[in-house]
Design an enzyme around this catalytic site. Structure first.
Site, PDB file in Angstrom:
ATOM      1  N   SER A 140       0.839  -1.219  -0.098  1.00 31.47           N
ATOM      2  CA  SER A 140       0.129   0.007   0.043  1.00 31.47           C
ATOM      3  C   SER A 140       0.828   1.383   0.145  1.00 31.47           C
ATOM      4  O   SER A 140       0.362   2.395  -0.376  1.00 31.47           O
ATOM      5  CB  SER A 140      -0.855  -0.116   1.394  1.00 31.47           C
ATOM      6  OG  SER A 140      -0.259   0.057   2.405  1.00 31.47           O
ATOM      7  N   ASP A 358      -2.306   6.746  11.718  1.00 32.84           N
ATOM      8  CA  ASP A 358      -1.755   6.157  10.812  1.00 32.84           C
ATOM      9  C   ASP A 358      -0.451   6.943  10.418  1.00 32.84           C
ATOM     10  O   ASP A 358      -0.484   7.979   9.797  1.00 32.84           O
ATOM     11  CB  ASP A 358      -2.485   6.099   9.311  1.00 32.84           C
ATOM     12  CG  ASP A 358      -1.641   5.615   8.251  1.00 32.84           C
ATOM     13  OD1 ASP A 358      -0.537   5.141   8.245  1.00 32.84           O
ATOM     14  OD2 ASP A 358      -2.367   5.121   7.291  1.00 32.84           O
ATOM     15  N   HIS A 361       1.493   5.474   6.310  1.00 34.25           N
ATOM     16  CA  HIS A 361       1.189   5.986   4.893  1.00 34.25           C
ATOM     17  C   HIS A 361       1.592   7.359   4.939  1.00 34.25           C
ATOM     18  O   HIS A 361       1.929   7.967   5.998  1.00 34.25           O
ATOM     19  CB  HIS A 361      -0.048   5.366   4.582  1.00 34.25           C
ATOM     20  CG  HIS A 361      -0.513   4.215   4.475  1.00 34.25           C
ATOM     21  ND1 HIS A 361      -0.944   3.563   5.444  1.00 34.25           N
ATOM     22  CD2 HIS A 361      -0.239   3.400   3.525  1.00 34.25           C
ATOM     23  CE1 HIS A 361      -1.087   2.257   5.217  1.00 34.25           C
ATOM     24  NE2 HIS A 361      -0.588   2.140   3.931  1.00 34.25           N
TER      25      HIS A 361
END
Length: 379
Positions: A140, A358, A361
C-alpha cells in the site's frame, strides 16, 4: 476512484512457511494502524519497516550520479505540484479533505547538497515515457506512490484522453495520446500469498509466477517489499520453525532469480525502492500534530534486512537500481495522515485519541511526490 473504509473488525489469519511452505502462527492485533484494507479492499494487512539502504547499482547510462540521499528539506511556496482535488487519490491520503488543519507538509521540497533534483515536469515525463509501460509493484505504500505519480501527470491530459483500467491485482492509468500507462501491481511480499484448503494464509517462498505474470512486457518496473516482512521480523512469535530473516532472504532470492531469468536489461529498467519509514512509536501517535520535518535523526534508520537486500541485489546478474528514500523520508514525521486518514467532520466532538493514527502511509500531496521527482530524474 474511491476506496472503501477499513472495516473495524480485521481478519485474523495464519501463514504457513517452509522452503515451499513454512508454518506461521496467526496475527491480527497490529493491523489497525496501517489500514491496508482501505487501499485495495484486501482482507489482510501488515506493518511498516524502518531501515536504510545506501547502495545504488546501475546508475542511469552507467554514469556516476549525484547522491540524492544527502540533503535537506527546503520550504518552497511553489509547491505542491497538484492539489488534493486530484480525482485519483484515495480518501485515506486526502488529509486536508479529511480535516487536517495545517497544510505546510505539502510545501517541503527535497534538496540534495551537491546537486538538484529537477522539478517534476509532467509533459517532459510523459514524453520520455511515450509508448512505455511503467509499473510500480508492492504494497500500500507503493500504491501511495502510484497515486502521487498519477496525480503529478494527469493535470496536463485532457479529460477524455485519460482513463483507468483494472486487471486482476493491477490497475493502470492510461495517457492515451502518449500511449503510456502508469500501473500498480499489488504484491506486498512479491512471492505468492494464497489461502489453503483449511482457510489459512499460505506464503510460498519459492513461488512467484502468479504475481510476476503481470510484470511481463513492462518497460520500467519499480519494486518495494519490506513492510509486511517487518511484521514477521518484529514479532518473533509468528514464525515457528524459521528465522524471519531467512524467510525474507528466501523471498527476495526468488524474486531476484525471476528477474535474472525473465527480463532483458536492454528492454526493461528495474528499480528497487527502499523502505518507507514509519513513525509509529508510542502506539502510533508520534506523527500526530507534527508540522515540520526533523532536522536530524536521534537514531539511525538501519536494520538487519538492509544487509540481506543489498546482498541479494549484489548477487544478481540483472542491473537493479536501488533508489534510497528511507533516510530522507525518515525526517518527515509531519507527512503522515495520523488521524486524518478518514473524514473527521462528523466526529469533531469526539476524542481524536479514539481513532487509529496512521504514521505509516503519507498524505498527498506530500512526501511521495519527492520520491517521484527523484524517480523521474533517475529515468
Amino acid at each position: 476512484m474511491t476506496v472503501t473504509d477499513t472495516p473495524k473488525s480485521l481478519l485474523c489469519f495464519m501463514f504457513i512457511i517452509s522452503l515451499s511452505i513454512y508454518h506461521v502462527t496467526s496475527f491480527s492485533d497490529h493491523y489497525d494502524d496501517v489500514q491496508e484494507e482501505a487501499w485495495l479492499n484486501e482482507d489482510y494487512s501488515a506493518s511498516e519497516l524502518n531501515m536504510a539502504l545506501t547502495r545504488n547499482r546501475a546508475t542511469a547510462g552507467g554514469k556516476s550520479s549525484c547522491d540524492f540521499t544527502l540533503g535537506k528539506w527546503v520550504f518552497d511556496e511553489s509547491y505542491p505540484l497538484y492539489d488534493s482535488s486530484c480525482p485519483y487519490l484515495s480518501t485515506a491520503v486526502t488529509c486536508l479533505k479529511n480535516g487536517r488543519p495545517d497544510s505546510d507538509y505539502q510545501k517541503w521540497r527535497w534538496q540534495p547538497f551537491k546537486c538538484s533534483i529537477p522539478r517534476f515536469d509532467a509533459l517532459h515525463f510523459l514524453g520520455k515515457m511515450r509508448r512505455k509501460r511503467v509499473m510500480l509493484v508492492g504494497d500500500s505504500i507503493m500504491r501511495n506512490q502510484w497515486e502521487s505519480l498519477v496525480c503529478l501527470v494527469q493535470g496536463v491530459i485532457p479529460t477524455g484522453r485519460k482513463r483507468v483500467t483494472y486487471n486482476g491485482p493491477t490497475m493502470a492509468f492510461h495517457a492515451l495520446d502518449f500511449e503510456t500507462s502508469i500501473e500498480f501491481s499489488w504484491a506486498p511480499l512479491l512471492v505468492e500469498l494464497k489461502r489453503s484448503p483449511q482457510h489459512k494464509r499460505v506464503l510460498h517462498l519459492d513461488m512467484i509466477e502468479d504475481n510476476a505474470k503481470y510484470w511481463r512486457g513492462v518497460d520500467i518496473l519499480v519494486f518495494d517489499s519490506a513492510h509486511w516482512w517487518d511484521y514477521f521480523m518484529e514479532e518473533n512469535r509468528i514464525i515457528s520453525n524459521l528465522n524471519p530473516m531467512v524467510a525474507y532472504e528466501k523471498g527476495l532470492t526468488t524474486w531476484a532469480k525471476w528477474v535474472d531469468l525473465n527480463l532483458d536489461p536492454h528492454k526493461t529498467r528495474v528499480i528497487f525502492r527502499s523502505m518507507s519509514p514509519r513513525h509509529n512509536r508510542e502506539n502510533g501517535w508520534k506523527c500526530y500534530k507534527q508540522k515540520e520535518p526533523l532536522l536530524y535523526f536521534s537514531h539511525p534508520h538501519v536494520a538487519g534486512p538492509t544487509m540481506i537486500l543489498k546482498e541479494v541485489l549484489r548477487k544478481m546478474r540483472f542491473p537493479v537500481y536501488l533508489q534510497d528514500i528511507t533516510n530522507i523520508s525518515g525526517l518527515r514525521r509531519d507527512g503522515h495522515p495520523s488521524v486524518y486518514s478518514r473524514d473527521l467532520a462528523q466526529e469533531i466532538n469526539q476524542n481524536l485519541k479514539e481513532h487509529n493514527s496512521d504514521c505509516s502511509h503519507w498524505c498527498l500531496p506530500g512526501v511521495p511526490d519527492a520520491w517521484n521527482e527523484m524517480l523521474s530524474a533517475i529515468l
